[in-house]
Write an enzyme that holds these catalytic residues in place. Structure first.
Site, PDB file in Angstrom:
ATOM      1  N   LYS A   1      84.105  19.303 -76.276  1.00 35.84           N
ATOM      2  CA  LYS A   1      83.339  19.009 -77.486  1.00 35.84           C
ATOM      3  C   LYS A   1      82.089  18.235 -77.094  1.00 35.84           C
ATOM      4  O   LYS A   1      82.167  17.174 -76.488  1.00 35.84           O
ATOM      5  CB  LYS A   1      84.200  18.192 -78.451  1.00 35.84           C
ATOM      6  CG  LYS A   1      83.462  17.806 -79.716  1.00 35.84           C
ATOM      7  CD  LYS A   1      84.396  17.122 -80.696  1.00 35.84           C
ATOM      8  CE  LYS A   1      83.650  16.653 -81.926  1.00 35.84           C
ATOM      9  NZ  LYS A   1      84.518  15.962 -82.862  1.00 35.84           N
TER      10      LYS A   1
ATOM     11  N   LYS B   1      83.299  23.523 -78.731  1.00 37.63           N
ATOM     12  CA  LYS B   1      82.573  23.175 -79.951  1.00 37.63           C
ATOM     13  C   LYS B   1      81.277  22.485 -79.611  1.00 37.63           C
ATOM     14  O   LYS B   1      81.312  21.581 -78.785  1.00 37.63           O
ATOM     15  CB  LYS B   1      83.475  22.247 -80.776  1.00 37.63           C
ATOM     16  CG  LYS B   1      82.863  21.709 -82.017  1.00 37.63           C
ATOM     17  CD  LYS B   1      83.822  20.741 -82.627  1.00 37.63           C
ATOM     18  CE  LYS B   1      83.141  20.111 -83.806  1.00 37.63           C
ATOM     19  NZ  LYS B   1      83.884  18.984 -84.300  1.00 37.63           N
TER      20      LYS B   1
END
Ligand code: PBG
Length: 324
Positions: free
Chosen positions: A195, A248
């Site tokens: 992330k 992400k």
């Protein structure tokens, strides 16, 4: 074989041929639809920077879930906006917290829906950081216990899978241990393994009211410039017991999805985040792009890069388009 013997256009002649040789397909069953849950009754307020997406009260969730199921979108991921925030983010693991209520409501009204929960403290802390603070920095090890408690409270409320998004080191192992100790050995973990500290989360922070009150998240989320580090992060999460690895954001990180696909045999998820959604919506509203076609092309690119699962605010719209 070269031109003129070989002519790639032969197989592009009509839609029948094109669909016959199509390499990548989208499926509603592999979409996960994010839901923002708020306290109160009869609430469904559209988020200004995310047209089409609302914050919904618990009593209206089942209706939303039924819509998803009808479209073949069988999975949702829950985010909660608690009544009160505090320094330790204690609302995240409250027995009757907002997400815990939402899970119980959904699992009782629509048991066939797969309910995934985002495990993080940022929506619950008064300072908006993803962990608790010691001397104004997010303390990794002190946060782990709170995260494990949060994941466990979701499991106890009936969640089907937990998805830690906080980016603390060691949290997958800590959550796995807590789940196993309490008879949830069969509950999978979808780890936000990779992330990035991304500006594409902007609209989400408005939606979930979780912008950090000072500083930023670069002390725990990844530097957008790094690839090798992504592989290291993913390896750690595999070793700690992750069942699904998530990348992400998605579109600005297709190379990372593709690398993870090559290197790991676990299912890969990608989160097509709020800013990525908002940009398409905004340009489509202005008439500058064809919103539906750009949506489809974008989700296809994520699939083509190697994601199995796509978390996306477009889940319902794309599912509708696939049926049309
Ligand atoms: C953290 C979390 C965030 C998102 C999902 N989980 C925000 C952040 O890390 O700042 C962003 C999702 C999106 O932008 O759509 N709980």
């Amino acid at each position: 074989m070269v031109f003129p013997e070989y002519r790639p256009r032969r197989l592009r002649k009509n839609e029948a041929f094109r669909s016959l040789i199509r390499e990548t397909h989208l499926s509603a069953a592999q979409f996960v639809y994010p839901l923002f849950v708020v306290p109160g009754k009869n609430k469904q307020e559209e988020i200004a920077s995310m047209p089409g997406i609302s914050r919904i009260s618990v009593d209206k969730l089942a209706k939303e879930a039924e819509q998803c199921l009808k479209l073949g979108v069988n999975s949702v991921i829950l985010f909660g906006l608690p009544e009160k925030k505090d320094a330790m983010g204690s609302g995240a693991h409250a027995k009757n917290g907002i997400v815990q209520q939402a899970i119980r409501e959904l699992k009782s009204k629509t048991p066939e829906l797969t309910v995934i929960t985002d495990v993080c403290l940022c929506e619950y802390t008064s300072h908006g950081h993803c962990g608790c603070l010691i001397n104004k920095t997010v303390d990794n090890d002190a946060t782990l216990e709170i995260l494990a408690k949060t994941a466990l409270s979701h499991a106890e409320a009936g969640a089907d899978m937990v998805a830690p998004s906080d980016m603390m080191d060691g949290r997958v192992a800590e959550i796995r241990a807590a789940l196993d100790e309490h008879d949830f050995a069969n509950l999978p973990i979808m780890s936000y393994a990779v992330k990035y500290a991304s500006a594409f989360y902007g609209p989400f922070r408005e939606a979930a009211d979780c912008a950090p009150q000072f500083g930023d998240r670069r002390g725990y989320q990844m530097d957008p410039a790094n690839v090798r580090e992504a592989l290291r992060e993913a390896t750690l999460d595999v070793d700690e017991g992750a069942d699904i690895l998530m990348v992400k954001p998605a579109v600005a990180y297709l190379d990372i999805i593709s690398k993870l696909r090559d290197e790991f045999d676990l299912p890969i998820a990608a989160y097509h985040v709020s800013g990525e959604y908002a940009m398409i919506k905004a340009a489509a509203e202005k008439g500058w792009i064809d919103g539906d076609r750009v949506m489809e092309e974008t989700l296809l690119s994520i699939k083509r890069a190697g994601a199995d699962i796509i978390v996306t605010y477009f889940a319902k719209d794309m599912a509708r388009l696939l049926r049309a």
